[in-house]
Scaffold this motif. Sequence first.
Motif, PDB file in Angstrom:
ATOM      1  N   GLY A   1      35.686  40.888  45.054  1.00  0.00           N
ATOM      2  CA  GLY A   1      35.630  42.110  45.838  1.00  0.00           C
ATOM      3  C   GLY A   1      36.944  42.869  45.800  1.00  0.00           C
ATOM      4  N   MET A   2      38.071  42.139  45.824  1.00  0.00           N
ATOM      5  CA  MET A   2      39.379  42.775  45.728  1.00  0.00           C
ATOM      6  C   MET A   2      39.555  43.469  44.386  1.00  0.00           C
ATOM      7  SD  MET A   2      41.746  39.787  47.456  1.00  0.00           S
ATOM      8  CE  MET A   2      43.269  40.561  46.942  1.00  0.00           C
ATOM      9  N   VAL A   3      39.229  42.757  43.318  1.00  0.00           N
ATOM     10  CA  VAL A   3      39.391  43.335  41.986  1.00  0.00           C
ATOM     11  C   VAL A   3      38.528  44.583  41.827  1.00  0.00           C
ATOM     12  CG1 VAL A   3      39.026  42.914  39.520  1.00  0.00           C
ATOM     13  CG2 VAL A   3      40.033  41.128  40.944  1.00  0.00           C
TER      14      VAL A   3
ATOM     15  N   GLY B   1      30.708  43.988  39.319  1.00  0.00           N
ATOM     16  CA  GLY B   1      31.482  45.101  38.765  1.00  0.00           C
ATOM     17  C   GLY B   1      32.942  44.778  38.556  1.00  0.00           C
ATOM     18  N   ALA B   2      33.441  43.718  39.199  1.00  0.00           N
ATOM     19  CA  ALA B   2      34.851  43.355  39.031  1.00  0.00           C
ATOM     20  C   ALA B   2      35.176  43.009  37.586  1.00  0.00           C
ATOM     21  CB  ALA B   2      35.195  42.179  39.945  1.00  0.00           C
ATOM     22  N   TRP B   3      34.219  42.417  36.876  1.00  0.00           N
ATOM     23  CA  TRP B   3      34.496  42.024  35.494  1.00  0.00           C
ATOM     24  C   TRP B   3      34.715  43.241  34.609  1.00  0.00           C
ATOM     25  CZ3 TRP B   3      36.008  37.375  35.594  1.00  0.00           C
ATOM     26  CH2 TRP B   3      35.402  36.429  36.424  1.00  0.00           C
ATOM     27  N   VAL B   4      33.959  44.291  34.848  1.00  0.00           N
ATOM     28  CA  VAL B   4      34.153  45.518  34.075  1.00  0.00           C
ATOM     29  C   VAL B   4      35.545  46.084  34.328  1.00  0.00           C
ATOM     30  CG1 VAL B   4      33.306  47.861  33.675  1.00  0.00           C
ATOM     31  CG2 VAL B   4      31.687  46.009  34.143  1.00  0.00           C
ATOM     32  N   ASN B   5      35.946  46.108  35.594  1.00  0.00           N
ATOM     33  CA  ASN B   5      37.272  46.634  35.932  1.00  0.00           C
ATOM     34  C   ASN B   5      38.378  45.780  35.320  1.00  0.00           C
ATOM     35  OD1 ASN B   5      35.876  48.476  37.503  1.00  0.00           O
ATOM     36  ND2 ASN B   5      36.110  47.292  39.386  1.00  0.00           N
ATOM     37  N   LEU B   6      38.201  44.468  35.376  1.00  0.00           N
ATOM     38  CA  LEU B   6      39.249  43.569  34.871  1.00  0.00           C
ATOM     39  C   LEU B   6      39.440  43.716  33.370  1.00  0.00           C
ATOM     40  CD1 LEU B   6      41.255  41.266  35.127  1.00  0.00           C
ATOM     41  CD2 LEU B   6      39.330  39.653  35.041  1.00  0.00           C
TER      42      LEU B   6
ATOM     43  N   HIS C   1      43.784  36.628  30.822  1.00  0.00           N
ATOM     44  CA  HIS C   1      43.296  35.260  31.000  1.00  0.00           C
ATOM     45  C   HIS C   1      43.680  34.720  32.374  1.00  0.00           C
ATOM     46  CE1 HIS C   1      43.662  30.794  30.486  1.00  0.00           C
ATOM     47  NE2 HIS C   1      42.435  30.982  30.071  1.00  0.00           N
ATOM     48  N   PHE C   2      44.890  35.041  32.812  1.00  0.00           N
ATOM     49  CA  PHE C   2      45.322  34.583  34.127  1.00  0.00           C
ATOM     50  C   PHE C   2      44.455  35.184  35.227  1.00  0.00           C
ATOM     51  CE2 PHE C   2      47.911  35.434  37.932  1.00  0.00           C
ATOM     52  CZ  PHE C   2      48.172  34.129  38.330  1.00  0.00           C
ATOM     53  N   MET C   3      44.162  36.485  35.124  1.00  0.00           N
ATOM     54  CA  MET C   3      43.334  37.120  36.147  1.00  0.00           C
ATOM     55  C   MET C   3      41.900  36.582  36.094  1.00  0.00           C
ATOM     56  SD  MET C   3      45.278  38.883  37.970  1.00  0.00           S
ATOM     57  CE  MET C   3      43.910  39.460  38.989  1.00  0.00           C
ATOM     58  N   TRP C   4      41.448  36.237  34.907  1.00  0.00           N
ATOM     59  CA  TRP C   4      40.128  35.612  34.814  1.00  0.00           C
ATOM     60  C   TRP C   4      40.121  34.287  35.562  1.00  0.00           C
ATOM     61  CZ3 TRP C   4      38.925  30.904  32.428  1.00  0.00           C
ATOM     62  CH2 TRP C   4      37.568  30.616  32.343  1.00  0.00           C
ATOM     63  N   ARG C   5      41.203  33.526  35.450  1.00  0.00           N
ATOM     64  CA  ARG C   5      41.295  32.250  36.169  1.00  0.00           C
ATOM     65  C   ARG C   5      41.326  32.465  37.679  1.00  0.00           C
ATOM     66  NH1 ARG C   5      45.742  28.220  34.205  1.00  0.00           N
ATOM     67  NH2 ARG C   5      44.485  26.899  35.585  1.00  0.00           N
ATOM     68  N   ILE C   6      41.984  33.541  38.106  1.00  0.00           N
ATOM     69  CA  ILE C   6      41.977  33.848  39.542  1.00  0.00           C
ATOM     70  C   ILE C   6      40.554  34.175  39.998  1.00  0.00           C
ATOM     71  CG2 ILE C   6      42.667  35.595  41.239  1.00  0.00           C
ATOM     72  CD1 ILE C   6      45.400  35.641  40.094  1.00  0.00           C
TER      73      ILE C   6
END
Length: 445
Positions: free
Chosen positions: A241-243, A155-160, A171-176
């Motif tokens: 999990g954080m995201v 579910g983090a990907w949906v939120n991001l 893109h930076f958060m995807w790398r994280i």
Amino acid sequence: MAKYINKGSSGKGEMSLGKVDRWFLREVKACSASSSQANSFRFKALKNDKLGNGRNINIWRVPWVGDEKGRFIESDEREELKVVGDLIDHEKMEWRYDLIERNFNERDKKCIYAIPLSLRGGCDDYMWAYSKDGKYTVKTAYMIGKGGDLDDFHGAWVNLWSMDLSPKTHHFMWRICTRSLHARAALKHRHVVDNDACLWCPGLEEMMEHAIFSCPRIRHLWKDCGCEQMWENCSGDDILGMVEKWATLDGKMVQRGYILAWNLWFERNKFVFENVVTPVEIVVQRVYKQAEEYNTYSKLNYSGSMKSQPPSAKKWVAPSPGIIKINSDASLCDDGWVGLSAVARDDKGRVLFSVVKRMKAWWPPDVAEAKAILLAVCWVKKKGLSNTIVESDAQMLISRLSMGALFFADLDAILGDIISLCSDFNFTIFSYVKRDGNLVMSNAG
């Protein structure tokens, strides 16, 4: 349009999908054990976007139909029928119902009748199979790369990706989230550097989490930017999990936190490669300024000026003198049958013509409505009318016809037929009317 692709040299039929369905998911999972087989499956992700004369499509050996059972015809092969073109009446551009009824089982007949034929015919072509409009998108390719397993989709990907952020921050958060930032601990693990100590606190290892969240030099910045909740409540979680948990926090705060994370890594790299240190107070000011500037930019460029639209009519309104208004509608009351209807009236409300047609088809509602509009336009041309308003209660179709928005899906072949015929008229206006204003056609359909 047909869902079709040639067989590869391996002899295995290449898969073709109009949407990601349960059959497709089963096939992806079945080949997930072998990466080479999975890659081959994903590569074979095209389908024929337009069934023209059909003479190049083998009925029995090519996956040109589709439902949850598969992509191939299941009926016994008939020697006298070779290609899909044998099943088409090319003068009317309709299916040859007599042949289909005699030679195919119920499942195959339903699959064939679900394919709408374009009046323009033309050659067969290819399209991307995993999107509704037939266009390739990174999103659909990403889902294929994930193996199509929606149950394993975090579910983090949906939120991001739903966050209102600049592309570089996304893109930076995807790398994280994919742990692909080159912190010193990761570089030492890859034998790129010998020392994995943090640049600010040499006694600690520079992991990605340390560089972004927990380094003593930058931890107070999260509080100064009002984002301390983002790491205080998630200290023991993994990145995804954080995201995912951040979705429960204030959106503006999370946006600032993402921007702050990008700035912290940017400042870390400036120190590593240029030996430049920016005061932390400047970093905080920069975060607030970047968030404000992006929100202003986003509002100006993506929100647009909301122009007030005139309310749609709830009853039929006569056109101006010299203009003909045509109303159309479709009915799907009986399984396997579609009712199409159209009526043309002048400025006095006098009926110039009306037409009703019933045909075998398993079309979705949008295709049926488009076929009804096409029927109306065909009769307008047959009657020699040229100044027309085409009115329907199918709002999405009217919007796309008004903009000329055509893609490569089954529906778009019919919309293309409509636009092509209307190009012969003096002028044509596509108008949306609420269902109450289309009651004559609703009853007729």
